[in-house]
Design an enzyme around this catalytic site. Structure first.
Site, PDB file in Angstrom:
ATOM      1  N   HIS A 281       0.841  -1.205   0.000  1.00  0.00           N
ATOM      2  CA  HIS A 281       0.000   0.000   0.000  1.00  0.00           C
ATOM      3  C   HIS A 281       0.874   1.253   0.000  1.00  0.00           C
ATOM      4  O   HIS A 281       0.940   1.971  -0.983  1.00  0.00           O
ATOM      5  CB  HIS A 281      -0.953  -0.002   1.205  1.00  0.00           C
ATOM      6  CG  HIS A 281      -1.856   1.185   1.252  1.00  0.00           C
ATOM      7  ND1 HIS A 281      -2.171   1.812   2.435  1.00  0.00           N
ATOM      8  CD2 HIS A 281      -2.512   1.864   0.271  1.00  0.00           C
ATOM      9  CE1 HIS A 281      -2.985   2.833   2.168  1.00  0.00           C
ATOM     10  NE2 HIS A 281      -3.204   2.868   0.863  1.00  0.00           N
TER      11      HIS A 281
ATOM     12  N   HIS B  65      -2.290   0.698   8.093  1.00  0.00           N
ATOM     13  CA  HIS B  65      -3.714   0.706   7.705  1.00  0.00           C
ATOM     14  C   HIS B  65      -4.299  -0.699   7.711  1.00  0.00           C
ATOM     15  O   HIS B  65      -5.312  -0.964   7.101  1.00  0.00           O
ATOM     16  CB  HIS B  65      -3.888   1.351   6.325  1.00  0.00           C
ATOM     17  CG  HIS B  65      -3.146   2.645   6.161  1.00  0.00           C
ATOM     18  ND1 HIS B  65      -1.959   2.738   5.458  1.00  0.00           N
ATOM     19  CD2 HIS B  65      -3.410   3.883   6.645  1.00  0.00           C
ATOM     20  CE1 HIS B  65      -1.527   3.993   5.500  1.00  0.00           C
ATOM     21  NE2 HIS B  65      -2.373   4.700   6.215  1.00  0.00           N
TER      22      HIS B  65
HETATM   23  S1  FES Z   1       0.919   1.074   4.321  1.00  0.00           S
HETATM   24 FE1  FES Z   1       0.211  -0.927   4.752  1.00  0.00          FE
HETATM   25  S2  FES Z   1      -1.935  -0.777   4.691  1.00  0.00           S
HETATM   26 FE2  FES Z   1      -1.257   1.214   4.250  1.00  0.00          FE
END
Ligand code: FES
Length: 164
Positions: free
Chosen positions: A95, A114
């Site tokens: 992500h 997140h």
């Molecule tokens: S950086 Fe891992 S879920 Fe957002």
């Protein structure tokens, strides 16, 4: 959101293409730059040290690329070793690059930023969270009594190529 995107290898694409009579057209496909690069062959651990439940941090293909090797409780997708239970993944979340952590109780790699959750028993596939793809899997092989890292299946977060 669940990552249901299946991993499709070049071999899979060629098999599908051949079945559809498209083999000649697909023969010109080139491997992705990430796969075409020469990767280091690095010993990660000795097989004898990898009892089920072992989690070992390492770096691959260079010191700026954290990864984790896991000896799962039983055979898993793409697992190697006598029990087919050894796998390894980049620990940079796909992500936004936070370091995912191994949660023994859940048997999952979970991002603290997140909460994207990746399943090492299923090729690092994301099962919930904000990321759009699974974790890059470190390609492993057994050589004698050693587990060697030989490549990366997928692009490590933040990189244009896996080899800098
Ligand atoms: S950086 Fe891992 S879920 Fe957002």
């Amino acid at each position: 959101m669940t990552d249901k995107t299946p991993k499709v290898s070049r071999r899979d694409i060629l098999s599908i293409g051949a079945a559809a009579g498209l083999g000649a057209g697909l023969a010109s496909l080139e491997p992705s730059p990430a796969r075409a690069q020469t990767m280091p062959q690095t010993e990660v651990a000795k097989l004898a040290d990898l009892a089920p439940g072992t989690a070992l941090d390492f770096a691959y293909p260079d010191e700026d690329s954290p990864a984790i090797l896991l000896a799962m409780g039983g055979p898993v997708e793409d697992g190697i070793g006598p029990n087919g239970n050894i796998v390894a993944f980049s620990t940079l979340c796909t992500h936004k690059g936070c370091p995912v952590g191994w949660q023994t109780d859940q048997q999952m790699l979970i991002c603290p930023c997140h909460w994207s959750t990746f399943d090492p028993a299923k090729g690092g596939r994301m099962i919930i969270g904000q990321a759009s793809q699974g974790l890059p899997q470190i390609v492993l092989k057994v050589e004698g009594d050693a587990v060697m890292a030989t490549g990366v299946d997928g692009l490590i977060y933040g990189r244009q190529t896996n080899v800098l």
